[in-house]
Design a protein around this motif. Sequence first.
Motif, mmCIF file in Angstrom:
data_model
loop_
_atom_site.group_PDB
_atom_site.id
_atom_site.type_symbol
_atom_site.label_atom_id
_atom_site.label_comp_id
_atom_site.label_asym_id
_atom_site.label_seq_id
_atom_site.Cartn_x
_atom_site.Cartn_y
_atom_site.Cartn_z
ATOM 1 N N VAL A 150 65.098 -54.376 58.561
ATOM 2 C CA VAL A 150 64.595 -53.059 58.173
ATOM 3 C C VAL A 150 64.885 -52.881 56.692
ATOM 4 O O VAL A 150 66.038 -52.881 56.265
ATOM 5 C CB VAL A 150 65.257 -51.945 59.003
ATOM 6 N N LYS A 151 63.854 -52.721 55.896
ATOM 7 C CA LYS A 151 63.990 -52.705 54.448
ATOM 8 C C LYS A 151 64.042 -51.280 53.912
ATOM 9 O O LYS A 151 63.480 -50.353 54.505
ATOM 10 C CB LYS A 151 62.827 -53.472 53.806
ATOM 11 N N ARG A 198 62.967 -46.618 59.463
ATOM 12 C CA ARG A 198 63.865 -45.894 58.556
ATOM 13 C C ARG A 198 64.110 -44.466 59.039
ATOM 14 O O ARG A 198 65.232 -43.958 58.982
ATOM 15 C CB ARG A 198 63.285 -45.890 57.142
ATOM 16 N N GLN A 211 60.808 -52.510 49.883
ATOM 17 C CA GLN A 211 59.418 -52.599 50.318
ATOM 18 C C GLN A 211 58.465 -52.414 49.144
ATOM 19 O O GLN A 211 57.378 -52.993 49.120
ATOM 20 C CB GLN A 211 59.145 -51.550 51.399
ATOM 21 N N GLN A 245 58.100 -50.292 59.420
ATOM 22 C CA GLN A 245 59.240 -50.104 58.522
ATOM 23 C C GLN A 245 59.501 -48.617 58.268
ATOM 24 O O GLN A 245 60.654 -48.171 58.248
ATOM 25 C CB GLN A 245 58.984 -50.832 57.195
#
Length: 338
Positions: free
Chosen positions: A108-109, A61, A114, A57
């Motif tokens: 994708v957080k 980002r 998260q 993750q």
Amino acid sequence: MRGRRRSNASLLPDQVHWVDADTGEIVNKQLKRAVFLEHFANREPCLIGMEACGGAQHWARRLIEMGHQVKLMPAKFVKAFVIGNKNDPADARAIWMATQMPSKAVAVKTESQQAVLALHRLRQQKIKMRTMQMNSLRGLLSEYGEVMAKSRGALDKAIPGVLARLAERLPAMLIESLRDLWNDLDRLDKQIAEIERRLQTWMKEDKACKAIAAIPGVGLLTATATVASMGDAKAFKSGREFAAWLGLVPKQTGTGGKVQLLGISRRGDTYVRTLLIHGARSVLFHAKHAGTWAEQMQKRRPANVVTVALANKMARTIWAILAHDRPYKQDHVSTRPT
């Protein structure tokens, strides 16, 4: 790749596999972590496939910030494409192959989402530790003939008298250790309550959480975990796709045009699916009026089937509220667009 000229890369923390868009050259090489981001900063925007593992993750980002498109692939899906011996080059090639397949990627957080999921994981860990300590305490006491019910209330009610009786014939060092183990349960209770308070604070500040919390059966844990897990609701084409992503739809098997529906697939996020099913069960057993749809289904289907069906409906409702940015209306009737 179709559309704009791009290269396609798949990567592990130290292994990169890609196909050059101009020459068709296949490259599979190692990259040191220190120069990992520098390597992609000097490339044109491309599609990057990654296995959804620890740290993925964060890297996703950072790569998105550079203008790249990132597709996180579930490890179970990538494993099917590992050919021959398992090593870093083979894994990187498998990720590249899996990226080409039409499949639902892991969302994708954001760092905020998260962080919420991290609180949920910590809460689950504390609950597991509390259960483990309760079972350990009961097991130790049973060795001396002291047996009690499994509930926490029964344990707290019986333990003072049990320790007082055992203190007459057992060493003091053991009695004090058992008392410390019992007191640790209160400490874990406070830690769990504090995590839930922090989640409650975040829920009050988040518009999406407040919107879906109005749905019967969706409480603090379900609302915060669902919003944080799904990422962007518009990444799903429909509420049906979101329910399928959670594993709340039947598995299928068949051949020759004959399809047989089995039990639910149980794919996707186990934690969110469990929360939705628990929420649906609470609505069916505790609500005065579960709704005409649920009441009619209860007359002709087993209880567990009705529970999962209601959880599926709750998942679709959550998607509709978040994807269309609308408040929850109990009497809303959905219609097909003309």
